[in-house]
Design a protein around this motif. Structure first.
Motif, PDB file in Angstrom:
ATOM      1  N   ASP A 256       1.087  -1.244   0.294  1.00 46.58           N
ATOM      2  CA  ASP A 256       0.387   0.014   0.094  1.00 46.58           C
ATOM      3  C   ASP A 256       0.752   1.222  -0.129  1.00 46.58           C
ATOM      4  O   ASP A 256       0.675   1.900  -0.886  1.00 46.58           O
ATOM      5  CB  ASP A 256      -0.978  -0.170   1.082  1.00 46.58           C
ATOM      6  CG  ASP A 256      -1.893  -1.000   1.025  1.00 46.58           C
ATOM      7  OD1 ASP A 256      -2.198  -1.531  -0.503  1.00 46.58           O
ATOM      8  OD2 ASP A 256      -3.167  -1.808   1.870  1.00 46.58           O
ATOM      9  N   ALA A 257       2.213   1.310   1.072  1.00 42.05           N
ATOM     10  CA  ALA A 257       2.671   2.152   0.800  1.00 42.05           C
ATOM     11  C   ALA A 257       4.396   1.470   1.171  1.00 42.05           C
ATOM     12  O   ALA A 257       4.309   0.819   1.937  1.00 42.05           O
ATOM     13  CB  ALA A 257       2.377   3.697   1.889  1.00 42.05           C
TER      14      ALA A 257
ATOM     15  N   GLN B 126      -0.469   0.536  11.477  1.00 40.70           N
ATOM     16  CA  GLN B 126      -1.054   0.442  10.074  1.00 40.70           C
ATOM     17  C   GLN B 126      -0.091  -0.278   9.229  1.00 40.70           C
ATOM     18  O   GLN B 126       0.507  -0.453   9.415  1.00 40.70           O
ATOM     19  CB  GLN B 126      -1.580   2.021   9.610  1.00 40.70           C
ATOM     20  CG  GLN B 126      -2.038   1.929   7.909  1.00 40.70           C
ATOM     21  CD  GLN B 126      -2.124   3.191   7.442  1.00 40.70           C
ATOM     22  OE1 GLN B 126      -1.956   4.200   8.019  1.00 40.70           O
ATOM     23  NE2 GLN B 126      -2.557   2.876   6.258  1.00 40.70           N
TER      24      GLN B 126
ATOM     25  N   LEU C 198       1.202  -1.390   6.262  1.00 35.19           N
ATOM     26  CA  LEU C 198       1.353  -1.115   5.293  1.00 35.19           C
ATOM     27  C   LEU C 198       1.443  -2.349   4.167  1.00 35.19           C
ATOM     28  O   LEU C 198       0.973  -1.586   2.666  1.00 35.19           O
ATOM     29  CB  LEU C 198       2.712   0.327   5.513  1.00 35.19           C
ATOM     30  CG  LEU C 198       2.888   1.442   5.876  1.00 35.19           C
ATOM     31  CD1 LEU C 198       4.328   1.986   6.582  1.00 35.19           C
ATOM     32  CD2 LEU C 198       1.017   2.227   5.701  1.00 35.19           C
TER      33      LEU C 198
END
Length: 235
Positions: A65-66, A99, A101
């Motif tokens: 995602d990142a 989160q 990633l």
């Protein structure tokens, strides 16, 4: 310790000039975390080398995602999904501030370092905990179609710095050879969302290989016309 976690603070050697974590270093971090988990479970390098065995990576799928950046502290979480006696599926999550990633799934094969072939696991797994219903990636790690018309990008000769402790080219190096042959702009824009890799045959010191590509999406490393590595990139 069925689920294992390890923190990493990213240093400058692990990052591209834009500050983002290198894709090859991402792969390396995941694998080292998995290795540390194996050590804690009693079937790491030292235990396995005593019975002439080692783990080798067969397939890896990474969904992004990142990418984390320089100086950030990340956490990698890993667990074993399944084990057949010769193969194990290991999954990963990479988190920043809780989160997720990046997720990844990998297929590992038990490798006999004397015969240089797949082997039946020689150590006990009675204490192991498997999470057969806990997947990480959207799709399972799978076989890449290498039956396409590849174009030559560059040639390379395996060096001492490419070798790891079991005296063959470390699989992270295969990625690096492919990335080094690409246009840097396609790497530094951070647009890669899925990396899928198949490690088919080992390479050794002095081997002369070719790095090839198809459609700016599928990459391969060949020796004497035989494919040793495949990588597919999705943006």
């Amino acid at each position: 310790m069925g689920i294992f976690e390890k923190e990493w603070t990213l240093n400058f050697t692990q990052c591209y000039p834009n500050g983002q974590l290198k894709y090859s270093e991402l792969n390396n971090i995941l694998q080292i975390t998995g290795s540390d988990h194996s050590e804690s479970l009693g079937f790491g390098y030292k235990k396995m080398i005593a019975v002439d065995q080692s783990w080798v990576l067969s397939r890896m799928l990474i969904e992004i995602d990142a990418l984390p950046k320089y100086t950030q502290t990340i956490k990698v979480r890993t667990w074993l999904q399944d084990f057949t006696g010769t193969r194990a599926i290991r999954n990963f999550e990479l988190l920043l501030d809780d989160q997720v990633l990046i997720t990844a799934s990998s297929l590992w094969v038990v490798f006999n370092i004397k015969s240089r072939r797949a082997d039946i696991f020689a150590l006990s797994t009675d204490h192991m905990e498997f999470y057969r219903d806990r997947t990480a990636t959207k799709k399972p790690v799978d076989k890449i179609d290498g039956n396409v018309e590849f174009n030559l990008m560059t040639e390379y000769k395996v060096k001492l710095s490419d070798l790891d402790i079991v005296y063959h080219a470390n699989n992270v190096k295969y990625m690096e050879w492919c990335f080094d042959a690409m246009d840097p702009k396609t790497i530094l824009d951070g647009s890669m969302k899925r990396l899928e890799m198949n490690f088919l045959k080992e390479l050794n010191y002095g081997d002369e290989v070719s790095v090839q590509e198809f459609n700016d999406e599928t990459y391969c490393i060949q020796k004497d016309g035989k494919t040793h590595f495949l990588m597919q990139i999705k943006k």
